[in-house]
Scaffold this motif. Structure first.
Motif, PDB file in Angstrom:
ATOM      1  N   TYR A  90      73.436  58.727   9.906  1.00  9.20           N
ATOM      2  CA  TYR A  90      72.100  58.128   9.907  1.00  9.20           C
ATOM      3  C   TYR A  90      71.339  58.359  11.210  1.00  9.20           C
ATOM      4  CZ  TYR A  90      73.986  55.495   5.980  1.00  9.20           C
ATOM      5  OH  TYR A  90      74.564  55.141   4.789  1.00  9.20           O
ATOM      6  N   TYR A  91      70.023  58.395  11.092  1.00  6.20           N
ATOM      7  CA  TYR A  91      69.178  58.294  12.284  1.00  6.20           C
ATOM      8  C   TYR A  91      68.335  57.036  12.116  1.00  6.20           C
ATOM      9  CZ  TYR A  91      64.853  59.736   9.947  1.00  6.20           C
ATOM     10  OH  TYR A  91      63.759  59.777   9.145  1.00  6.20           O
ATOM     11  N   SER A  92      68.061  56.374  13.242  1.00  3.60           N
ATOM     12  CA  SER A  92      67.309  55.116  13.197  1.00  3.60           C
ATOM     13  C   SER A  92      66.174  55.179  14.188  1.00  3.60           C
ATOM     14  CB  SER A  92      68.193  53.940  13.601  1.00  3.60           C
ATOM     15  OG  SER A  92      69.432  54.028  12.985  1.00  3.60           O
ATOM     16  N   VAL A  93      64.970  55.118  13.688  1.00  3.44           N
ATOM     17  CA  VAL A  93      63.786  55.114  14.558  1.00  3.44           C
ATOM     18  C   VAL A  93      62.657  54.469  13.770  1.00  3.44           C
ATOM     19  CG1 VAL A  93      62.950  57.397  13.811  1.00  3.44           C
ATOM     20  CG2 VAL A  93      62.371  56.565  16.096  1.00  3.44           C
ATOM     21  N   ASN A  94      61.722  53.837  14.468  1.00  5.81           N
ATOM     22  CA  ASN A  94      60.568  53.286  13.770  1.00  5.81           C
ATOM     23  C   ASN A  94      59.588  54.424  13.472  1.00  5.81           C
ATOM     24  OD1 ASN A  94      58.283  52.007  12.879  1.00  5.81           O
ATOM     25  ND2 ASN A  94      58.584  50.230  14.227  1.00  5.81           N
ATOM     26  N   GLN A  95      59.708  54.957  12.248  1.00  5.71           N
ATOM     27  CA  GLN A  95      58.932  56.136  11.849  1.00  5.71           C
ATOM     28  C   GLN A  95      57.441  55.815  11.760  1.00  5.71           C
ATOM     29  OE1 GLN A  95      61.466  58.605  10.376  1.00  5.71           O
ATOM     30  NE2 GLN A  95      60.041  60.282  10.711  1.00  5.71           N
ATOM     31  N   ARG A  97      53.042  59.095  14.657  1.00  6.42           N
ATOM     32  CA  ARG A  97      51.815  59.731  15.111  1.00  6.42           C
ATOM     33  C   ARG A  97      51.612  59.607  16.620  1.00  6.42           C
ATOM     34  NH1 ARG A  97      50.987  55.016  12.823  1.00  6.42           N
ATOM     35  NH2 ARG A  97      49.353  53.542  13.423  1.00  6.42           N
ATOM     36  N   TYR A  98      52.351  58.718  17.251  1.00  8.29           N
ATOM     37  CA  TYR A  98      52.219  58.550  18.705  1.00  8.29           C
ATOM     38  C   TYR A  98      53.270  59.326  19.496  1.00  8.29           C
ATOM     39  CZ  TYR A  98      49.622  54.507  16.972  1.00  8.29           C
ATOM     40  OH  TYR A  98      48.753  53.688  16.313  1.00  8.29           O
ATOM     41  N   TRP A  99      54.214  59.937  18.797  1.00  2.00           N
ATOM     42  CA  TRP A  99      55.298  60.614  19.506  1.00  2.00           C
ATOM     43  C   TRP A  99      54.797  61.877  20.195  1.00  2.00           C
ATOM     44  CZ3 TRP A  99      59.242  60.627  14.855  1.00  2.00           C
ATOM     45  CH2 TRP A  99      59.694  59.328  14.650  1.00  2.00           C
ATOM     46  N   THR A 100      55.484  62.239  21.262  1.00  2.00           N
ATOM     47  CA  THR A 100      55.198  63.510  21.934  1.00  2.00           C
ATOM     48  C   THR A 100      55.837  64.639  21.108  1.00  2.00           C
ATOM     49  OG1 THR A 100      57.083  62.961  23.301  1.00  2.00           O
ATOM     50  CG2 THR A 100      54.911  62.649  24.301  1.00  2.00           C
ATOM     51  N   PRO A 101      55.395  65.892  21.342  1.00  2.00           N
ATOM     52  CA  PRO A 101      55.880  66.987  20.477  1.00  2.00           C
ATOM     53  C   PRO A 101      57.399  67.133  20.453  1.00  2.00           C
ATOM     54  CG  PRO A 101      54.044  67.712  21.845  1.00  2.00           C
ATOM     55  CD  PRO A 101      54.370  66.320  22.283  1.00  2.00           C
ATOM     56  N   GLY A 102      58.047  66.924  21.596  1.00  2.00           N
ATOM     57  CA  GLY A 102      59.509  67.080  21.643  1.00  2.00           C
ATOM     58  C   GLY A 102      60.201  66.122  20.692  1.00  2.00           C
ATOM     59  N   VAL A 103      59.762  64.872  20.713  1.00  2.00           N
ATOM     60  CA  VAL A 103      60.391  63.850  19.863  1.00  2.00           C
ATOM     61  C   VAL A 103      60.119  64.166  18.392  1.00  2.00           C
ATOM     62  CG1 VAL A 103      60.420  61.389  19.284  1.00  2.00           C
ATOM     63  CG2 VAL A 103      60.239  62.096  21.681  1.00  2.00           C
ATOM     64  N   ARG A 104      58.869  64.558  18.125  1.00  2.00           N
ATOM     65  CA  ARG A 104      58.512  64.840  16.723  1.00  2.00           C
ATOM     66  C   ARG A 104      59.359  66.005  16.175  1.00  2.00           C
ATOM     67  NH1 ARG A 104      52.812  65.595  16.680  1.00  2.00           N
ATOM     68  NH2 ARG A 104      52.759  63.367  17.123  1.00  2.00           N
ATOM     69  N   ARG A 105      59.451  67.060  16.987  1.00  2.00           N
ATOM     70  CA  ARG A 105      60.202  68.235  16.518  1.00  2.00           C
ATOM     71  C   ARG A 105      61.678  67.908  16.377  1.00  2.00           C
ATOM     72  NH1 ARG A 105      57.010  73.474  18.206  1.00  2.00           N
ATOM     73  NH2 ARG A 105      58.718  74.453  17.097  1.00  2.00           N
ATOM     74  N   TYR A 106      62.164  67.044  17.265  1.00  2.00           N
ATOM     75  CA  TYR A 106      63.583  66.659  17.188  1.00  2.00           C
ATOM     76  C   TYR A 106      63.861  65.934  15.864  1.00  2.00           C
ATOM     77  CZ  TYR A 106      67.900  64.120  18.008  1.00  2.00           C
ATOM     78  OH  TYR A 106      69.160  63.595  17.869  1.00  2.00           O
ATOM     79  N   VAL A 107      62.964  65.018  15.512  1.00  2.00           N
ATOM     80  CA  VAL A 107      63.189  64.270  14.263  1.00  2.00           C
ATOM     81  C   VAL A 107      63.056  65.212  13.059  1.00  2.00           C
ATOM     82  CG1 VAL A 107      62.380  62.338  12.830  1.00  2.00           C
ATOM     83  CG2 VAL A 107      62.578  62.049  15.299  1.00  2.00           C
ATOM     84  N   GLU A 108      62.195  66.192  13.178  1.00  2.00           N
ATOM     85  CA  GLU A 108      62.121  67.196  12.092  1.00  2.00           C
ATOM     86  C   GLU A 108      63.461  67.921  11.959  1.00  2.00           C
ATOM     87  OE1 GLU A 108      57.348  67.969  12.452  1.00  2.00           O
ATOM     88  OE2 GLU A 108      58.698  69.598  13.014  1.00  2.00           O
ATOM     89  N   TYR A 137      64.513  54.740  20.459  1.00  2.00           N
ATOM     90  CA  TYR A 137      63.239  54.065  20.676  1.00  2.00           C
ATOM     91  C   TYR A 137      62.554  54.871  21.779  1.00  2.00           C
ATOM     92  CZ  TYR A 137      59.827  50.478  19.988  1.00  2.00           C
ATOM     93  OH  TYR A 137      58.669  49.836  19.632  1.00  2.00           O
ATOM     94  N   PRO A 138      61.790  55.886  21.364  1.00  2.00           N
ATOM     95  CA  PRO A 138      61.263  56.841  22.334  1.00  2.00           C
ATOM     96  C   PRO A 138      60.094  56.285  23.142  1.00  2.00           C
ATOM     97  CG  PRO A 138      60.930  57.596  20.048  1.00  2.00           C
ATOM     98  CD  PRO A 138      61.391  56.180  19.988  1.00  2.00           C
ATOM     99  N   HIS A 139      59.758  56.990  24.208  1.00  2.00           N
ATOM    100  CA  HIS A 139      58.475  56.770  24.871  1.00  2.00           C
ATOM    101  C   HIS A 139      57.416  57.137  23.836  1.00  2.00           C
ATOM    102  CE1 HIS A 139      59.443  61.045  25.237  1.00  2.00           C
ATOM    103  NE2 HIS A 139      58.149  61.266  25.197  1.00  2.00           N
TER     104      HIS A 139
END
Ligand code: AFP
Length: 366
Positions: free
Chosen positions: A205-210, A214-225, A263-265
């Motif tokens: 599992y991955y756990s994050v408030n999806q 829309r506020y995530w930085t590109p690195g975080v977004r691409r990582y979750v992808e 819980y990312p920046h």
């Protein structure tokens, strides 16, 4: 009949590994376990709030119903303040460090705790938890100081959490692996149910408030992808999502099943540029447990355990779980969020340098 190991027996057996031990640490852990039982008793009654009066309101007898987080906070404090084992404490519920009253002697441990994390979930019967961290006193003098509380994670003596869910479990590590105990309510005892916990090799599992994507930085977004198998260049592990919104419960599930909690920046709340979670009360203790269970925790650029805290209520981005998954998010942030990482590093450096009481005790990264 299977050997039943109570938490007391376990602590005493662990103590035998250290012939020089005075027993103070063992007793401290037992004090914390007792506080956990008291809190468990109240949390399981919380659902009766509608009948007996909601917490925080006045009940039919005209008595004020204590809020559970206040109750948990006071309970831990009162279990520890008089024992002579603790020199200073800090709670997520209090702005300042909590002193041991003058009329009690002080001991050699500093304790930090988040008395009831996830408390916004209480009214909905969702799991909540307590987190604690134990440091050895390093300051001069007898009654402890902020310096004892602001130690980096690699100096922890012990850490643990209690999850109040379908059963109450206490999970802790004192540097000899991670061990989980389930409360048997009929006996009023914590029994060893999960010795030597480790993250399973294959995470689920991955756990994050999806909702904040829309506020995530590109690195975080691409990582979750990548995590969810949506990266066209690299298939990734294709994990399934689970998010309770109660850190202890999310962390605990991922420890049992394998996975990552994050819980990312993000950029949606200018007051919380580093996310919401507290370094000292939440992230350092869980990072310690994760590493003892073969996992890893990071703020996105460095291990949580190496961060020198600069203030008690400091927030930090947080990634914790299977080592391979957390190391991977560091790679994405390094590659795609360079600007953010530089400014974050600089903010941390400035804040650490302007915490004068720490300068004398600045410790080297291990
Ligand atoms: P509360 O104690 O206000 O419920 O916050 C819980 C928490 O600190 C942590 O346990 C969760 O992981 C996180 O906040 C959830 O935050 P979001 O609601 O922003 O996802």
């Amino acid at each position: 009949m299977k050997d039943i190991i109570t938490i007391e027996r376990h602590f005493l057996e662990q103590q035998k590994l250290y012939p020089e031990a005075t027993g103070a640490f063992t007793s401290l852990m037992y004090d914390i376990a007792l506080a956990a039982k008291l809190i468990a008793r109240e949390t399981t009654r919380a659902g009766l709030g509608g009948i007996l009066g909601r917490v925080g309101s006045t009940n039919v007898q005209g008595e004020e119903q204590q809020k559970l987080d206040v109750y948990a906070d006071r309970t831990i404090y009162r279990m520890l303040d008089h024992t002579g084992r603790v020199c200073i404490m800090a709670s997520e519920e209090h702005e300042e460090p909590i002193r041991v009253p003058e009329h009690y002697t002080c001991g050699s441990y500093a304790v930090l705790y988040d008395p009831l994390d996830g408390s916004s979930n209480i009214d909905y019967n969702v799991s909540i938890g307590t987190i604690f961290a134990v440091h050895r006193m390093i300051s001069e003098g007898e009654r402890g100081s902020i310096v004892d509380l602001l130690q980096p994670g690699y100096r922890l003596v012990a850490a643990g959490y209690v999850v109040f869910g379908s059963s109450t479990m206490l999970v802790y590590s004192a540097g000899q692996g991670v061990h989980g105990f389930t409360l048997d309510p009929s006996l009023g005892e914590f029994l060893l149910s999960h010795p030597d916990l480790r993250f399973p090799d294959k995470p689920q599992y991955y756990s994050v408030n999806q909702g904040y994507e829309r506020y995530w930085t590109p690195g975080v977004r691409r990582y979750v992808e990548w995590l969810t198998g949506r990266d066209p260049e690299d298939e990734g592990p294709g994990l399934s999502g689970r998010y309770i919104g109660s850190l202890v419960a999310d962390f605990h599930r991922n420890l049992m099943t394998g996975g990552i909690f994050m819980y990312p920046h993000d950029r949606h709340n200018p007051d919380l540029p580093h996310g919401k979670l507290r370094l000292t009360y939440e992230c350092i203790p869980l990072a310690f447990i994760a590493e003892q269970a073969t996992g890893y925790a990071s703020d996105g650029i460095q291990p949580i355990r190496t961060i020198q805290p600069h203030s008690l209520h400091q927030r930090t981005p947080f990634y914790v779980g299977n080592r391979s998954l957390v190391e991977r998010v560091e790679q994405y942030i390094k590659k795609y969020d360079k600007e953010w990482a530089e400014s974050y590093r600089e903010t941390l450096r400035v804040a650490q340098d302007s915490a004068p009481e720490l300068s004398k005790h600045k410790v080297q990264t291990p």
